[in-house]
Design a protein around this motif. Structure first.
Motif, PDB file in Angstrom:
ATOM      1  N   LEU A 188       0.806  -1.214   0.000  1.00  0.00           N
ATOM      2  CA  LEU A 188       0.000   0.000   0.000  1.00  0.00           C
ATOM      3  C   LEU A 188       0.842   1.269   0.000  1.00  0.00           C
ATOM      4  O   LEU A 188       0.440   2.278  -0.599  1.00  0.00           O
ATOM      5  N   GLN A 189       1.958   1.271   0.667  1.00  0.00           N
ATOM      6  CA  GLN A 189       2.807   2.472   0.761  1.00  0.00           C
ATOM      7  C   GLN A 189       4.234   2.014   0.979  1.00  0.00           C
ATOM      8  O   GLN A 189       4.486   1.053   1.716  1.00  0.00           O
ATOM      9  N   ASN A 190       5.183   2.711   0.355  1.00  0.00           N
ATOM     10  CA  ASN A 190       6.578   2.275   0.462  1.00  0.00           C
ATOM     11  C   ASN A 190       7.493   3.491   0.435  1.00  0.00           C
ATOM     12  O   ASN A 190       8.081   3.831  -0.598  1.00  0.00           O
ATOM     13  N   ASP A 191       7.613   4.170   1.578  1.00  0.00           N
ATOM     14  CA  ASP A 191       8.482   5.344   1.664  1.00  0.00           C
ATOM     15  C   ASP A 191       9.942   4.927   1.597  1.00  0.00           C
ATOM     16  O   ASP A 191      10.332   3.858   2.079  1.00  0.00           O
ATOM     17  N   GLU A 192      10.747   5.797   1.028  1.00  0.00           N
ATOM     18  CA  GLU A 192      12.181   5.509   0.904  1.00  0.00           C
ATOM     19  C   GLU A 192      12.907   5.793   2.219  1.00  0.00           C
ATOM     20  O   GLU A 192      12.502   6.644   3.004  1.00  0.00           O
ATOM     21  N   GLY A 193      13.999   5.061   2.415  1.00  0.00           N
ATOM     22  CA  GLY A 193      14.815   5.266   3.606  1.00  0.00           C
ATOM     23  C   GLY A 193      15.987   4.295   3.613  1.00  0.00           C
ATOM     24  O   GLY A 193      15.818   3.115   3.292  1.00  0.00           O
ATOM     25  N   VAL A 194      17.164   4.800   3.937  1.00  0.00           N
ATOM     26  CA  VAL A 194      18.373   3.965   3.980  1.00  0.00           C
ATOM     27  C   VAL A 194      18.554   3.428   5.397  1.00  0.00           C
ATOM     28  O   VAL A 194      18.503   4.182   6.371  1.00  0.00           O
ATOM     29  N   ILE A 195      18.769   2.125   5.493  1.00  0.00           N
ATOM     30  CA  ILE A 195      19.009   1.489   6.791  1.00  0.00           C
ATOM     31  C   ILE A 195      20.363   0.802   6.761  1.00  0.00           C
ATOM     32  O   ILE A 195      20.922   0.532   5.687  1.00  0.00           O
ATOM     33  N   TYR A 196      20.901   0.550   7.948  1.00  0.00           N
ATOM     34  CA  TYR A 196      22.168  -0.172   8.086  1.00  0.00           C
ATOM     35  C   TYR A 196      21.831  -1.551   8.639  1.00  0.00           C
ATOM     36  O   TYR A 196      21.509  -1.693   9.826  1.00  0.00           O
ATOM     37  N   ALA A 197      21.868  -2.571   7.770  1.00  0.00           N
ATOM     38  CA  ALA A 197      21.349  -3.877   8.169  1.00  0.00           C
ATOM     39  C   ALA A 197      21.956  -4.968   7.315  1.00  0.00           C
ATOM     40  O   ALA A 197      22.621  -4.712   6.296  1.00  0.00           O
ATOM     41  N   ASP A 198      21.717  -6.209   7.754  1.00  0.00           N
ATOM     42  CA  ASP A 198      22.094  -7.393   6.990  1.00  0.00           C
ATOM     43  C   ASP A 198      20.919  -7.741   6.067  1.00  0.00           C
ATOM     44  O   ASP A 198      19.827  -8.070   6.532  1.00  0.00           O
TER      45      ASP A 198
END
Length: 477
Positions: A342-352
């Motif tokens: 339904l919604q997919n805002d952008e955002g950078v994460i630090y993850a595996d």
């Protein structure tokens, strides 16, 4: 001796330590007291001799004739003996004729006087007497005289010897009393520790409900007892969890093993001649083996996580791309449900990336599993107003979870009753998926919350932190 003391009981070490400290203090006190008293007496004698010398010299400077008027009002201090000799050594004057002769005193002079004695005066030992001796040459009425001043420290010497003996005996007695008192005091102090030891010996793995009695005094021992009891509680919980884990794992493995053995027996009897039985048996054995493989992989994952050996390769990734990819693949493999992003805002994460994908798939597969055919599964990723997090919502309109079960669904092997399965009676889970998902969230600093009600579906809320300009420090367990 030191090696034996090293492995001795704590009470013995405490006793020896405090007794040794007290012995050292007593020895230092005795030595300093003796030296102080000796110095005081010798200094007093020195002062009296110097005063007497000054008085005699003053009268000589006044030119008084050495007669009765000269010695009237004795110029020397009480206890100080004066002898005046001419150049031939003959005694011209003395105020105490019974005093030992000059030759005897000089012949009994100590070669190495004590360090507290005046270096300009002699110390002589005559019989049981210690004599301070000072001499000086003076010119009086055209003739050279030698003045000898003596001060006896007889009574003081006897007093000092007695004092030394008393101090020595008090030191020995104090050391023995310290040993005795230290033994009983240390036993008294360490009694709660012995009781803790006795209680700990009675505690067994099968009976871990015993606890140590906490002393009423709020001291280090009560803190130790509280800490030990807290440790026992955690151990008891850990043993119970381990027992439940082993029991549940055995139960999960028993069913597929039983099915495999049953079909193996069936194939050995009729599989060679009946193709339908052969195909059914092979298909069932393969299915059960795949279930066992998945269960074992999950168990190994959790085991590595518990031992802190599960490696995570964290990097900066775009969360919207990951969510979109997971939802697209989920939509391709799910034909019986509606799957929508339904919604997919952008955002950078630090993850595996691998474990994050695994975590989202676990939640989505649970939604598919516990939602009747034709149900709806949705995902929504929205940036929160604080600018530092993205809220990922994974929702379904399935059978839901009762409120009393919501806090326990993340426990290993925990499953709600048998009704929480697919409506058509399909396979149920192992109860390990949400435990793995919870661990992955914990390693990434993701906060999990849940909104669910029976018959109204479930919504999982994942508050995911965004990466800053610099990647956050790796977590060190």
């Amino acid at each position: 001796m030191f090696n034996r003391l090293r492995y001795a009981r704590i009470s013995t070490k405490i006793t020896c330590f405090y007794a040794s400290v007290l012995l050292l203090v007593l020895i230092l006190t005795s030595v300093l007291t003796g030296l102080g008293v000796y110095f005081s007496f010798y200094h007093q004698a020195e002062v009296e001799i110097e005063i007497s010398m000054n008085h005699v010299l003053e009268r000589m400077r006044q030119g008084r004739p050495m007669g009765d008027s000269f010695w009237r009002d004795d110029p020397v201090m009480p206890g100080v003996v004066l002898r005046i000799t001419d150049l031939s050594g003959q005694v011209v004057y003395e105020n105490d004729a019974r005093y030992p002769s000059l030759q005897r005193i000089e012949g009994s002079s100590v070669k190495n006087p004590p360090f507290w004695a005046n270096k300009n005066m002699q110390v002589a030992e005559v019989r049981n007497m210690t004599i301070y001796h000072a001499k000086m040459d003076v010119e009086y009425q055209g003739q050279i005289y030698q003045l000898h001043f003596f001060k006896t420290i007889t009574a003081e010497k006897h007093f000092l010897e007695t004092l030394q003996k008393i101090l020595f005996l008090m030191t020995i007695l104090g050391f023995l009393l310290a040993l005795l008192a230290g033994y009983f005091v240390s036993k008294r102090i360490l009694l709660p520790i012995r009781e803790m030891t006795a209680t700990a010996r009675k505690i067994e793995v099968e009976k871990m409900d015993r606890r140590i009695t906490v002393p009423p005094a709020r001291d280090e021992l009560s803190e130790l007892a509280d800490t030990f009891n807290h440790m026992l509680e955690r151990l008891e919980i850990g043993f119970k969890q381990q027992q439940r884990f082993v029991s549940d794992a055995s139960h999960e493995l028993r069913t597929p093993v039983t099915v495999i053995l049953g079909y193996s027996d069936l194939l050995s009897r009729w599989g060679r001649s009946d193709k339908e039985v052969l195909d059914e048996g092979i298909s069932s054995i393969r299915s059960e083996a795949e279930d066992m493989q998945q269960l074992i992989e999950k168990l190994l994952f959790l085991a590595r996580a518990d031992q802190k050996r599960q490696v995570l390769h964290k990097e900066r990734i775009e969360l919207s791309e990951l969510v979109e990819d997971v939802m697209r693949k989920m939509k391709l493999v799910t034909k019986t449900h509606s799957v929508d992003l339904l919604q997919n805002d952008e955002g950078v994460i630090y993850a595996d990336q691998v474990t994050m994908r695994q975590m989202m798939r676990i939640f989505l597969e649970n939604s598919v599993k516990y939602t009747p055919q034709g149900g709806h599964i949705t995902a929504r990723a929205r940036r929160l107003p604080d600018g530092g997090h993205i809220m990922l919502e994974l929702a379904d309109d399935g059978i839901g979870i009762a409120k009393e079960d919501q806090q326990r669904v993340f426990e290993r092997f925990y499953r709600v009753d048998a009704s929480r399965t697919k409506a058509d009676g399909g396979v149920s889970g192992t109860g390990l998926g949400l435990s793995i998902a919870s661990w992955i969230c914990e390693q990434h600093g993701i906060e999990i919350s849940m909104e669910s009600a029976l018959g109204k579906g479930t919504k999982m809320l994942l508050k995911i932190p965004l990466a800053g300009e610099k990647p956050p420090a790796e977590r060190k367990d």
